[in-house]
Motif scaffolding. Structure first.
Motif, PDB file in Angstrom:
ATOM      1  N   ASN A  48      47.904  18.122  42.101  1.00 55.30           N
ATOM      2  CA  ASN A  48      47.496  17.802  43.465  1.00 55.30           C
ATOM      3  C   ASN A  48      47.721  16.327  43.786  1.00 55.30           C
ATOM      4  OD1 ASN A  48      46.154  20.276  44.819  1.00 55.30           O
ATOM      5  ND2 ASN A  48      45.267  20.287  42.778  1.00 55.30           N
ATOM      6  N   SER A  73      45.129  19.096  49.210  1.00 62.40           N
ATOM      7  CA  SER A  73      45.213  18.723  47.795  1.00 62.40           C
ATOM      8  C   SER A  73      44.128  17.723  47.422  1.00 62.40           C
ATOM      9  CB  SER A  73      46.595  18.121  47.489  1.00 62.40           C
ATOM     10  OG  SER A  73      47.602  19.100  47.613  1.00 62.40           O
ATOM     11  N   GLU A  76      40.924  19.573  47.114  1.00 59.90           N
ATOM     12  CA  GLU A  76      40.862  20.322  45.855  1.00 59.90           C
ATOM     13  C   GLU A  76      40.428  19.422  44.697  1.00 59.90           C
ATOM     14  OE1 GLU A  76      40.792  23.390  46.121  1.00 59.90           O
ATOM     15  OE2 GLU A  76      42.752  24.361  46.153  1.00 59.90           O
ATOM     16  N   ASN A 292      47.508  25.845  43.297  1.00 58.55           N
ATOM     17  CA  ASN A 292      47.861  25.287  44.600  1.00 58.55           C
ATOM     18  C   ASN A 292      49.119  24.412  44.552  1.00 58.55           C
ATOM     19  OD1 ASN A 292      47.585  24.265  47.341  1.00 58.55           O
ATOM     20  ND2 ASN A 292      46.604  22.467  46.451  1.00 58.55           N
ATOM     21  N   PRO A 293      49.224  23.433  43.620  1.00 55.67           N
ATOM     22  CA  PRO A 293      50.444  22.616  43.566  1.00 55.67           C
ATOM     23  C   PRO A 293      51.699  23.436  43.267  1.00 55.67           C
ATOM     24  CG  PRO A 293      48.694  21.608  42.279  1.00 55.67           C
ATOM     25  CD  PRO A 293      48.237  22.986  42.634  1.00 55.67           C
TER      26      PRO A 293
END
Length: 311
Positions: A48, A73, A76, A292-293
């Motif tokens: 992130n 990000s 997160e 996520n990344p």
């Protein structure tokens, strides 16, 4: 389980601390779990952090979509830092105790950041809706000022509500055990320790879930219903593929995060299973932030090109 037996049962009217049982039911895997979660935490911070850096330095990514991705990000990183460090410390030291103030603070910040995440995902869906359904008006509608206002609204909205929910939860009368069968201070396991009727508290929790999970989720579904309808009308197969690729990354994150959140918080206290709650919580506290990344980079050519330039 031996550690679990020796933890004290106390009258929580004079409560000073809780004990987070976490994964104490599998004592032979404590160091293995520490290694797994530590590795996941490092991946979350690095992945992130890399997204934030690349969206800041690459001029090609200075667009509203990547502005929201960078904010997501950062959110997160904040979110996982509320729960994972304490969990790692408990796995390493086996002490597991957490003060009343620390537990309340952890719950409050996890609620605030979780609510922000729901709202920000809805904002990102709205951004894709405007970009695909109204492309000619996109630069005007999603100008820099509007983007900042939407992000600020996501960050600020709900803070007093979540603080109130935390205060209401910790104002409950407690008795018996002070052992929280979870790896962080979440509302459902705290409710299990309460004496007397928690009906009013459960109703306020359901209202909170409707406001910060269900409503954003329905807005996202509505936005993507319009988006998919517009994409299917595009004449070019290449245009359709590119549009679907842009939206599918966001939809994967939405499905993982909202799915686990709705199942966890939309159950009455009597229906909660400690093992299932812990498993679902791992999704929105570790799995989603870790992937996520990867979702936003491996499925995105622009970000991959920017990463190659940076490296």
């Amino acid at each position: 389980m031996e550690h679990q037996k020796h933890l004290p049962d106390v009258n929580l009217t004079s409560l000073v601390e809780f004990f987070l049982l976490g994964f104490s039911d599998i004592p032979h895997l404590q160091m293995f779990l520490f290694g797994i979660f530590f590795f996941a935490y490092v991946i979350i911070l690095m992945g992130n952090g890399m997204i934030i850096l690349v969206t800041r330095v690459d001029k090609a990514l200075q667009t509203p979509m990547y502005f929201f991705v960078a904010n997501y990000s950062f959110l997160e990183i904040c979110y996982v830092s509320i729960t994972i460090p304490k969990m790692l410390m408990n796995l390493w030291t086996q002490k597991r105790n957490i003060s009343l103030f620390e537990c309340a603070t952890q719950m409050c910040f996890s609620l605030i950041l979780g609510g922000m995440e729901c709202l920000l995902l809805a904002v990102m869906a709205y951004d894709r809706y405007v970009a695909i359904c109204n492309p000619l008006h996109y630069p005007l509608v999603m100008n820099h000022r509007v983007c900042i206002q939407l992000v600020a609204g996501s960050w600020i909205t709900g803070i007093p509500i979540h603080i109130g929910q935390t205060c209401e939860t910790f104002s409950l009368p407690f008795c018996g055990s002070n052992q929280i069968n979870h790896f962080f201070c979440d509302i459902p396991p705290i409710f299990k320790l309460a004496c007397g009727d928690t009906f009013v508290n459960e109703m306020s929790l359901y209202i909170l879930v409707v406001l910060f999970i269900t409503v954003p989720f329905l807005l996202i579904l509505g936005s993507y219903g319009k988006v998919i309808s517009t994409i299917l009308k595009l004449p070019s197969a290449t245009s359709r593929a590119k549009a679907f690729s842009t939206c599918s990354s966001h939809l994967m994150v939405v499905a993982l995060f909202f799915g686990s959140g709705i199942i966890t918080y939309f159950q009455p206290k009597s229906k909660h299973s400690s093992g299932r709650d812990r498993f679902l919580s791992l999704f929105y506290t570790i799995v989603v932030p870790m992937f996520n990344p990867m979702i936003y980079t491996l499925r995105n050519k622009d970000v991959m090109v920017a990463l190659r330039k940076l490296l």
